[in-house]
Design a protein around this motif. Structure first.
Motif, PDB file in Angstrom:
ATOM      1  N   ASP A  25      33.843  30.948  34.468  1.00  0.00           N
ATOM      2  CA  ASP A  25      34.623  29.720  34.322  1.00  0.00           C
ATOM      3  C   ASP A  25      35.682  29.926  33.252  1.00  0.00           C
ATOM      4  N   ALA A  26      36.868  29.390  33.525  1.00  0.00           N
ATOM      5  CA  ALA A  26      37.974  29.542  32.584  1.00  0.00           C
ATOM      6  C   ALA A  26      37.717  28.783  31.289  1.00  0.00           C
ATOM      7  N   GLY A  27      36.844  27.786  31.340  1.00  0.00           N
ATOM      8  CA  GLY A  27      36.487  27.062  30.128  1.00  0.00           C
ATOM      9  C   GLY A  27      37.278  25.788  29.920  1.00  0.00           C
ATOM     10  N   ALA A  43      38.376  29.892  38.107  1.00  0.00           N
ATOM     11  CA  ALA A  43      37.491  30.933  37.588  1.00  0.00           C
ATOM     12  C   ALA A  43      38.264  32.241  37.457  1.00  0.00           C
ATOM     13  N   VAL A  44      37.856  33.056  36.502  1.00  0.00           N
ATOM     14  CA  VAL A  44      38.487  34.339  36.231  1.00  0.00           C
ATOM     15  C   VAL A  44      37.578  35.458  36.754  1.00  0.00           C
ATOM     16  N   THR A  45      38.150  36.424  37.457  1.00  0.00           N
ATOM     17  CA  THR A  45      37.371  37.564  37.925  1.00  0.00           C
ATOM     18  C   THR A  45      37.073  38.490  36.755  1.00  0.00           C
ATOM     19  N   GLN A  91      28.509  37.804  30.711  1.00  0.00           N
ATOM     20  CA  GLN A  91      28.041  36.764  29.801  1.00  0.00           C
ATOM     21  C   GLN A  91      27.094  35.828  30.538  1.00  0.00           C
ATOM     22  N   VAL A  92      26.243  35.158  29.773  1.00  0.00           N
ATOM     23  CA  VAL A  92      25.352  34.157  30.345  1.00  0.00           C
ATOM     24  C   VAL A  92      26.188  33.130  31.089  1.00  0.00           C
ATOM     25  N   ASP A  93      25.737  32.745  32.273  1.00  0.00           N
ATOM     26  CA  ASP A  93      26.368  31.780  33.181  1.00  0.00           C
ATOM     27  C   ASP A  93      27.492  32.367  34.025  1.00  0.00           C
ATOM     28  N   ARG A 112      23.256  33.631  38.997  1.00  0.00           N
ATOM     29  CA  ARG A 112      23.765  33.268  37.673  1.00  0.00           C
ATOM     30  C   ARG A 112      23.178  34.240  36.667  1.00  0.00           C
ATOM     31  N   VAL A 113      24.025  34.763  35.781  1.00  0.00           N
ATOM     32  CA  VAL A 113      23.559  35.657  34.719  1.00  0.00           C
ATOM     33  C   VAL A 113      22.764  34.813  33.728  1.00  0.00           C
TER      34      VAL A 113
END
Length: 140
Positions: A25-27, A43-45, A91-93, A112-113
């Motif tokens: 997610d871009a945040g 979202a970013v690859t 990263q997580v999520d 999901r991580v």
């Protein structure tokens, strides 16, 4: 002495037959000018290449509620994702989509991580822990 790079090449060749797409997610939410509502950013690859997906089960035994509660045994399904050393840190999520796989039933599933990748003093591959998120419909 063991040749670390030789073991890493062997692991990539024989333990990572699948193709995945990892996104994050871009945040930041962005304003949709048509509706005036805030919507999640694109979202970013993070990674799109080879990997290996392996099932992992963990047994957990806990005591139920109350003083005389019975012991409850539970099987928790999880997955390990093996990545080459050259892959970026997940990263997580982060979201993992299985694009191509030896197991046709894995294609289209998302995960999901759940924890940062494991590290080692003798790294030959990256291990990341996942939980299944959902399965996207596969085009026929």
């Amino acid at each position: 002495m063991l040749d670390q790079s030789g073991i890493a090449r062997f692991a990539e060749r024989h333990l990572m037959p699948d193709t995945i797409h990892v996104s994050r997610d871009a945040g930041e939410d962005v304003l949709d000018p048509a509706t005036g509502a805030l919507v999640p950013g694109a979202a970013v690859t993070v990674y799109a290449d080879k990997a290996g997906l392996y099932a992992h089960q963990e047994r957990s035994r806990t005591k139920g509620a109350g003083l005389n509660g019975a012991w409850v045994e539970e099987v928790l399904a999880g997955y390990r994702l093996l990545l080459p050393l050259s892959a970026p840190e997940l990263q997580v999520d982060d979201s993992v989509l299985i694009v191509e796989a030896r197991d046709d039933q894995a294609v289209g599933r998302t995960y999901r991580v759940t924890a940062q990748g494991e590290v080692s003093s003798f790294p030959v591959l990256r291990t990341v822990w996942l939980e299944e998120h959902d399965r996207k419909p596969v085009a026929v």
